[in-house]
Design a protein around this motif. Structure first.
Motif, short mmCIF file in Angstrom:
data_model
loop_
_atom_site.label_atom_id
_atom_site.label_comp_id
_atom_site.label_asym_id
_atom_site.label_seq_id
_atom_site.Cartn_x
_atom_site.Cartn_y
_atom_site.Cartn_z
N GLY A 106 -121.95 21.69 -45.15
CA GLY A 106 -120.63 22.22 -45.44
C GLY A 106 -120.24 23.40 -44.57
N LYS A 107 -120.99 23.67 -43.52
CA LYS A 107 -120.71 24.86 -42.71
C LYS A 107 -119.27 24.88 -42.20
CE LYS A 107 -123.98 24.00 -39.80
NZ LYS A 107 -124.55 22.73 -40.24
N SER A 108 -118.78 23.76 -41.70
CA SER A 108 -117.41 23.72 -41.16
C SER A 108 -116.37 23.65 -42.27
CB SER A 108 -117.24 22.54 -40.22
OG SER A 108 -118.06 22.71 -39.08
N ARG B 67 -114.39 26.97 -43.38
CA ARG B 67 -112.95 27.03 -43.13
C ARG B 67 -112.20 27.36 -44.43
NH1 ARG B 67 -112.67 22.57 -40.91
NH2 ARG B 67 -112.83 23.28 -38.79
N ALA B 68 -112.58 26.70 -45.52
CA ALA B 68 -111.91 26.93 -46.80
C ALA B 68 -112.16 28.35 -47.31
CB ALA B 68 -112.37 25.90 -47.83
N ALA B 69 -113.39 28.84 -47.15
CA ALA B 69 -113.69 30.21 -47.58
C ALA B 69 -112.93 31.22 -46.73
CB ALA B 69 -115.20 30.47 -47.50
N ALA B 70 -112.81 30.95 -45.43
CA ALA B 70 -112.07 31.85 -44.55
C ALA B 70 -110.61 31.96 -44.99
CB ALA B 70 -112.16 31.37 -43.10
N THR C 102 -118.09 20.48 -54.90
CA THR C 102 -117.03 20.08 -53.99
C THR C 102 -116.90 21.14 -52.90
OG1 THR C 102 -115.32 21.28 -55.20
CG2 THR C 102 -115.73 18.97 -55.88
N VAL C 103 -116.15 20.82 -51.87
CA VAL C 103 -115.88 21.80 -50.81
C VAL C 103 -115.21 23.03 -51.41
CG1 VAL C 103 -114.49 22.25 -48.75
CG2 VAL C 103 -115.79 20.11 -48.94
N ASP C 104 -114.22 22.81 -52.28
CA ASP C 104 -113.49 23.94 -52.87
C ASP C 104 -114.39 24.80 -53.75
OD1 ASP C 104 -111.14 23.24 -51.59
OD2 ASP C 104 -110.33 22.15 -53.31
#
Length: 175
Positions: free
Chosen positions: A15-17, A21-24, A159-161
């Motif tokens: 999930g690095k990308s 990106r979502a955390a940024a 999840t990504v979120d």
């Protein structure tokens, strides 16, 4: 006040990308993906670099991209899964700020990467059993990830979120 860089390490599919990106976005920080920097500079995809020039050439390009990425004050930086195998990379990451290991089990990673493997975007997983390769890579790199990281975020079942929210919360508390 300066804002430290947060570098994300881990195996492909952790999930690095996407999480980075979502955390940024949540943190209102810049996001930099070193694989994208490498591809842009080379004028070809990472898979094409591996195919045409080999892994060693990719790693040289990756080192240069990492230096550029870590210059972005306050950035959330995603690095390739093997970046921690280079001691100079780790020294640079740690000097720039916090390093977070996004960790997931090989079965989870293989499922997340299924479409990417079918597209041919994952040269290390081409023509192999992805779970087997990811298990081997984790065994080979576990100590390097643990030594580089100031924290570990387990992303299995998230999840990504949800992962991004946890990462953003951690960054707010630790930077």
């Amino acid at each position: 006040m300066t804002c430290a860089v947060v570098t994300l390490v881990g195996l492909m599919g952790a999930g690095k990308s996407r999480v980075g990106r979502a955390a940024a976005v949540l943190l209102q920080r810049p996001f930099v993906d070193t694989d994208r920097l490498v591809a842009k500079e080379a004028g070809m995809t990472v898979a094409e670099i591996f195919d045409r020039e080999g892994e060693a050439a990719f790693r040289r390009r990756e080192r240069a991209a990492l230096v550029a990425a870590l210059d972005r004050q306050g950035a959330i930086v995603s690095v390739g899964g093997g970046a921690v195998l280079d001691a100079d990379n780790v020294t640079r990451m740690r000097a720039a700020g916090q390093v977070v290991w996004l960790h997931a089990q090989p079965v989870t990673l293989a499922e997340r990467l299924r479409k990417s493997v079918l597209r041919g975007d994952r040269p290390l997983l081409a023509d192999t059993d992805p779970v087997e390769v990811l298990t081997r890579l984790l065994a080979e790199r576990r100590e390097a990830y643990a030594a580089a990281a100031t924290a570990t975020l387990h992303t299995d079942g998230l999840t990504v979120d949800a992962s991004a929210a946890l990462l953003a919360e951690w960054v707010r508390e630790h930077t």
